[in-house]
Design a protein around this motif. Structure first.
Motif, short mmCIF file in Angstrom:
data_model
loop_
_atom_site.label_atom_id
_atom_site.label_comp_id
_atom_site.label_asym_id
_atom_site.label_seq_id
_atom_site.Cartn_x
_atom_site.Cartn_y
_atom_site.Cartn_z
N ARG A 178 54.10 36.66 27.90
CA ARG A 178 53.34 36.46 26.64
C ARG A 178 54.24 36.33 25.43
N GLY A 185 45.28 42.47 26.12
CA GLY A 185 46.15 41.60 26.92
C GLY A 185 45.57 40.20 27.07
N GLY A 186 44.28 40.12 27.30
CA GLY A 186 43.66 38.81 27.46
C GLY A 186 43.74 37.98 26.19
N GLY A 199 48.22 39.60 35.51
CA GLY A 199 48.01 40.82 34.73
C GLY A 199 46.84 40.80 33.77
N ILE A 200 45.87 39.91 33.99
CA ILE A 200 44.70 39.94 33.11
C ILE A 200 43.44 40.07 33.95
N ALA A 201 42.40 40.52 33.28
CA ALA A 201 41.15 40.80 33.99
C ALA A 201 40.56 39.52 34.57
N PRO A 202 39.88 39.63 35.70
CA PRO A 202 39.31 38.44 36.34
C PRO A 202 38.43 37.59 35.42
N VAL A 203 37.66 38.22 34.52
CA VAL A 203 36.83 37.39 33.61
C VAL A 203 37.69 36.50 32.76
N GLY A 208 39.60 48.20 34.97
CA GLY A 208 38.92 47.91 33.71
C GLY A 208 39.70 46.89 32.93
N PRO A 209 39.06 46.26 31.95
CA PRO A 209 39.75 45.24 31.15
C PRO A 209 40.96 45.85 30.41
N ASN A 210 41.87 44.98 29.97
CA ASN A 210 42.98 45.47 29.17
C ASN A 210 42.42 46.14 27.94
N GLU A 221 49.64 50.22 37.57
CA GLU A 221 49.75 48.84 38.07
C GLU A 221 50.91 48.68 39.04
N HIS A 264 45.11 45.46 38.52
CA HIS A 264 44.33 44.29 38.14
C HIS A 264 44.00 43.41 39.33
N TYR A 298 33.97 43.07 33.78
CA TYR A 298 35.31 42.99 34.36
C TYR A 298 35.45 41.96 35.46
N LEU A 299 34.64 42.05 36.48
CA LEU A 299 34.92 41.24 37.66
C LEU A 299 34.59 39.76 37.46
N GLY A 300 33.62 39.45 36.60
CA GLY A 300 33.24 38.07 36.41
C GLY A 300 32.52 37.56 37.65
N PHE A 351 39.14 35.41 42.81
CA PHE A 351 39.92 36.29 43.68
C PHE A 351 39.21 36.29 45.00
#
Lengths: 233, 259, 620
Positions: free
Chosen positions: A85, A136-137, A163-167, B37-39, B171, B204, B243-245, B250
């Motif tokens: 980043r 982070g996203g 390193g970022i969330a799946p969404v 969880g999200p960042n 992580e 993640h 989070y998962l979308g 994946f």
């Protein structure tokens, strides 16, 4: 548009890229795949001249980049988004974009802040926040937006989904497809084959710093033995 | 099963911002518990409170029944908590074995010794630990030239040096290739089983989480929004939303396992 | 009341030059990560250049034009220095550039001496601003009032440039990650050069502006450097408002100090600094340095091993050659060898904390000079015999290191470095100003060894035993758990802390040990010379040790010793010439450019390339 020919790069004494060759055509999204340590980031840096190849050629629009200063490479229309980043955390979103700003370039999109805020709505809300106050996203979006401010015709994305969330990963995929539809050429490095499948036209697989496969994703899907040998899915 | 780690009402505010609010959970002996969880959801803040780097605004943490309030990182380490970091922290100027020996020297409280040669101290025990993580053949290599995956394994050996009852892993597989991720988590799972260690980790990579965690907690905006089995979490609509979308990018846990 | 206000105004006026030099230093550090030791030299040049211009340009217009031009000219000189000296060493290990800037100091000193002579220069008065204004009955020089107005304008202009313009955004971005700025299409080289121009021009401007108040002399460079470091530390590195506030604070208190506590003006500055840092460790407006920032260069050190049989034989042979020196050497050679031995111990003690601990101390002379003064004071006031004085010298220096280390180790990196420098200056000013006890500038004399050790040969053997003993002890400590813990704290403080190592205590103990060892060297030094003067505590003395460690090679255990021999040897030859500083400065700069790994590191690399030594692991 980009041609890597027999490039050899070193990190200190470690020989990272050995005789690496591949090409990327205009308008394509190419995925550079390979294991951790296969040399993906070094390939990106060798194109940008952040790592100077010891031999070989990196031809961009028929000009050899090897030995040029990184800012000259950037000025030729190559935009680099690093894997870690590296946004300017003390600067606001607007100031980060300002650092990336370059004059308009013929033959490619000229990005304005508003266009980028349309592409990344989160950034618009946080335009006066400092980089370190962002998640982070959001930081990942900012690095891409910052690079686009330089109006590149070719974008190098180093591990955009790491390193970022799946969404956010899904959003990243949409952005890459949009860049493609704007006529940009993209080379992205990736460990997530699913992500690559979602966005890329062609795949280049490297292992030990050398090219092992170069073809469309359909061709790659047809050869599971290659996938199993080099991608460790 | 006995409870190794328990928190109740754990909260942390930075000024007006509530980074973590009212998080309560427990971790049993021999359990692999994932925190996702999200960042910015408060995972790191949670970890730092457990490790004593941050003082909770409210709430309590018990380790094996003992209240950790007011203890610093070093004291908590001595009570048997090991930690690995998202970005590896190893001693680049030393050999692989010396990295582990350093932790053993500290464990035996001989940091200030000035007479013995450090590279001869606890060499055998260091080799045992390195063999455990599969790094025995690289013991005398220079740490700075190791591959990333090997650094992660070395860090695990360092974290195990004082025979912890609890391992906090931030992580653990960040920056690794899929196959390495699976290998590292399998190694961790083996250690959990064989050594009776409990592990709390953030992650993640959902493939890793779904393949190896015994139980999963989900943090969002500082709050614990779900805590249950892998199956519960995958089907939880709130978790999917934050989070998962859609889950298109994946692959499923089953796919990850046969690698 | 009127007197009070007049004092306040004078203090505010004095803050001008200090602020300009400090903000320049801060800017340059921010972008290039170089602590420009030569910044005081640019300030001095500004004064001399301004003076010469004022001789040519007449009247009020000429006066102010001279000041502006002096800034521009000094800025351009800065550009030359940046291009010729610093560009080649940006890729060298961090802080190695320090040595290069120190070379620049020496060069500028001698060039100034050549051009303007050794006499102090009296500054011309500012036309139209020669008188005084009475404020509530008290006289205030008109020129002070002018400075009072000018400084905030300069500060505001700078602030606008940095926060509101594209250039400022780029500068701030480069402060954080210069490589990334380059990858985004900005020509870093010109950004660096531009910032260097601006920083040096500010220093030059400051020097020229203070001409009517203080004139110009050859000691200006070091004299302002300390104050500038204090200002930067108090204000916070990289903060313009901080630099302004701190400059005002220091200057105003300085003026009041002269009035109310004339004996302690210098000390006062440091007391304030320590007080501020107790409350705000990174200065008034500073922020902690982010560890592991981008743009750091240099490969990690290799693992160390105790010397093998061959190395031990070589060392033993070397010692034998030394021990036989009285047989074949002249008495002059013996004195020189004694000097070198003492200096090597001093350098090795710095190398211990710098090389193994990564603690870059700019003020190690505090402990060398401290040890020397402890011994000298004991002899002068208590008739202490040499043997006891030599024991108490390291004890005193070690105690000083414990106290100074306690404060300094609260900070890291460049803040730590500047704090150590400030403390050594504090000791220096104590010794310098407390004349009743230390005899100030006259020094303490007639401090001779006990009768049995008074011969040159015996004293040489005494030094040989103690110094090699000390050096070997430090070397062994490096291989012991303590030395390993020190390296662990440097390599990854986070991991060390996470595995129960109290890194601060390890560093503190190492700092005290290094201080005590420097004290041993200082004690030996006094008895070999028979006297001690405040200059053993000076910045220049600290820099000597730094240069030696960097030149020898930070990343090699033998670096301190080899560098010590090299520098003392070269100095012995060069000081016979009139402009030896110029020659030494150029030599230092050349070594920095040609051998960025230091003498030992470079020799090792060459040996590996030629196949004499086995190389690092991955070269096979």
């Amino acid at each position: 548009m980009l041609e890597i020919a027999s490039v050899n790069s070193f990190y200190g004494k470690a020989h990272v890229l050995s005789d690496l060759s591949f090409t990327v055509q205009r308008g394509q999204v190419a995925a550079l795949l390979g294991r951790n340590g296969a040399g993906k980031s070094t390939t990106m840096k060798s194109i940008m001249q952040l790592v100077v190849p010891r031999s070989g050629q990196v031809r961009f629009m028929d000009r050899d980049l090897v030995g040029l200063a990184p800012h000259r490479v950037a000025k030729m229309g190559l935009g680099y988004v690093p894997e870690d980043r590296r946004i300017f955390t003390d600067l606001t979103v607007l100031e980060n974009l300002e650092v990336g700003r370059q004059p308009a370039r013929e033959g490619t999109v000229t990005w304005t802040r508003d266009m980028l805020f349309d592409l990344f709505p989160n950034l618009a809300e946080r335009r006066n926040n400092r980089g370190k106050e962002m998640s982070g996203g959001e930081q990942q979006m900012l690095t891409i937006a910052r690079t686009l401010m330089g109006n590149p015709s070719f974008v190098l994305l180093d591990e955009p989904s790491e390193g970022i969330a799946p969404v956010i990963v899904e959003q990243m995929a949409r952005v890459i497809l949009q860049l493609k539809s704007e006529g940009l050429t993209v080379l992205l490095s990736e460990q997530n084959l699913h992500f690559a499948r979602a966005v890329a036209d062609v795949a280049v697989i490297i292992e030990g710093g050398a090219q092992k496969f170069h073809g469309t994703l359909a061709e790659l899907n047809a050869q599971p033995e290659i996938r199993d040998a080099y991608l460790s899915v | 099963m006995s409870i190794v780690l328990e928190t109740r009402g754990l909260s942390k505010s930075f000024g007006a911002i509530k980074a973590v609010s009212d998080v309560s959970f427990s971790l049993h002996k021999g359990e692999l518990l994932a925190m996702i969880g999200p960042n910015g959801a408060g995972k790191s803040t949670c970890f730092n409170m457990l490790m004593g780097q941050l003082k909770p605004t409210a709430g309590t943490v018990w380790l094996n029944g003992q209240d950790l309030a007011g203890l610093g990182p070093r004291q908590i380490w001595r009570m048997g908590v090991g930690r690995t970091f998202q970005i590896t922290g190893t001693y680049a100027s030393m050999t692989v074995a010396e990295n582990v020996q350093m932790a053993l020297i500290s464990h035996n409280r001989r940091v200030f010794a000035i007479l013995p040669y450090a590279h001869r101290l606890y060499r055998d025990r260091a080799m045992e630990l390195l063999d455990l993580v599969g790094m025995g053949d690289q013991a005398d290599r220079h740490c700075a030239v190791l591959a990333y995956g090997d650094l992660k394994r070395l860090e695990l050996a360092i974290a195990l040096a004082h025979e912890p009852s609890l391992l906090l892993m931030d992580e653990p597989t960040a920056g690794m290739a899929p196959r390495e991720r699976i290998a590292l988590m399998k190694l961790t799972a083996d250690i959990v089983r064989d050594q009776g260690v409990s592990v709390l980790f953030t992650e993640h990579d959902m493939d890793v989480v779904f393949a190896h965690a015994h139980r999963v907690m989900v943090l969002n905006r500082g709050q614990l929004i779900a805590n249950g089995t892998v199956e519960d979490i995958r089907n939880d609509p709130r978790v999917q939303e934050v989070y998962l979308g859609g889950g298109t990018l994946f692959h499923a846990a089953e796919e990850g396992q046969h690698a | 009341m009127g007197f009070f206000i007049a004092q306040l105004l004078t203090g505010l006026a004095n803050a001008g030059a200090l602020f300009m030099v400090a903000s320049g230093l801060s800017l340059i550090f921010g972008v290039t990560r170089i602590v420009n030791f030569a910044h005081g030299s640019f300030y001095m040049l500004g004064a001399y250049v301004g003076y010469s211009l004022m001789q040519v340009l007449p009247g009020a217009v000429g006066f102010w034009a001279s000041i502006l031009l002096a800034g521009v000219i000094v800025g351009l000189i800065g550009v030359i220095v940046e291009i010729c000296v610093l560009r080649p060493v940006y890729r060298a290990p961090e802080l190695f550039q320090l040595v290069a800037t120190f070379g620049v100091i020496l060069v500028i000193q001698d060039l100034t001496l050549m051009t303007w002579g050794a006499e102090d220069v009296l500054g011309p008065r500012a036309p139209g601003l020669t008188g005084v204004v009475r404020i509530m009955g008290e006289p205030v020089p008109k020129y002070d009032l002018a400075l009072l107005v000018i400084t905030p304008f300069v500060a505001l202009g700078l602030w606008y440039l940095i926060t509101r313009t594209r250039v400022g955004v780029l500068v701030r971005a480069a402060t954080q990650d210069r490589e990334m700025v380059g990858a985004l299409g900005v020509n870093q080289s010109w950004l660096f050069t531009g910032v260097f121009f601006l920083g040096c021009a500010l220093a030059g401007l400051g020097g020229a502006l203070q001409l009517p108040k203080g004139g110009a002399d050859l000691l200006m460079d070091f004299n302002i450097l300390t104050a500038v470091f204090v200002v930067v530390v108090i204000g916070g590195m990289g903060s313009l408002p901080g630099a302004y506030l701190a400059a005002v604070l220091i200057s105003v208190l300085g003026v009041f100090g002269v009035t109310y506590m004339p004996q302690s003006t210098l000390v006062l500055m440091f007391v304030i600094m320590v007080l501020v840092l107790m409350i705000r460790p990174y200065g008034l407006f500073g922020r902690p340095e982010v560890a592991g920032e981008h743009g750091q260069v240099g490969e990690p050190e290799r693992p160390i091993k105790p010397a093998g049989l061959r190395a031990r034989m070589i060392v033993a042979a070397g010692l034998a050659v030394l021990a036989l020196m009285p047989v074949y050497g002249s008495s002059f050679a013996l004195v020189l060898a004694t000097d070198i031995l003492i200096f090597c111990l001093f350098a090795a003690s710095l190398h211990f904390i710098l090389g193994l601990g990564g603690l870059v101390s700019f003020g190690h002379a505090a402990f060398f000079g401290g040890g020397a003064y402890v011994a000298a004071l004991l002899v002068t006031y208590a008739d202490t015999p040499m043997e006891l004085a030599l024991l108490l010298a390291p004890l005193g220096a070690g105690m000083a290191a414990i106290i100074i280390g306690w404060v300094c180790l609260r900070l890291t990196g460049v803040y730590f470095a500047m704090l150590t420098l400030a403390f050594s200056q504090l000791l220096w000013s104590l010794v310098f100003q407390w004349g009743e006890v230390t005899r100030g500038d006259d020094g303490l004399v007639n401090i001779w060894p006990s009768a049995w050790a008074s011969g040159t040969t015996v004293y040489f053997y005494l030094s040989l035993v103690i110094c090699t003993g000390g050096i070997l002890f430090l070397r062994h400590a490096a291989h012991a758990p303590f030395g390993y813990a020190l390296r662990a704290a440097r390599d990854s403080a986070r991991q060390a802390e996470a595995t129960g190592i109290d890194t601060k205590r390890v560093q503190w103990a190492a700092f005290a040990l290094a201080g005590a060892m420097a004290g041993v060297a200082g004690g030996l030094f006094v008895f070999s010379k028979g006297s001690v003067f405040p200059n053993e505590l000076e910045i220049a003395r600290s820099f000597d040790a730094l240069i030696v460690v960097f030149l020898g090679g930070v990343k090699t255990l033998a670096g301190g010793v080899v560098g010590g021999v090299a520098l003392e040897g070269v100095k012995d030859i060069l000081t016979r010439f009139e402009y030896w500083r110029l020659a030494l400065g150029v030599l230092i700069i050349l070594v920095v450019i040609v051998a960025p790994d230091g003498l030992v590191g470079t020799a090792r690399k060459l040996a590996e390339r030629w196949g004499i030594l086995r190389g690092a692991e991955d070269s096979k």
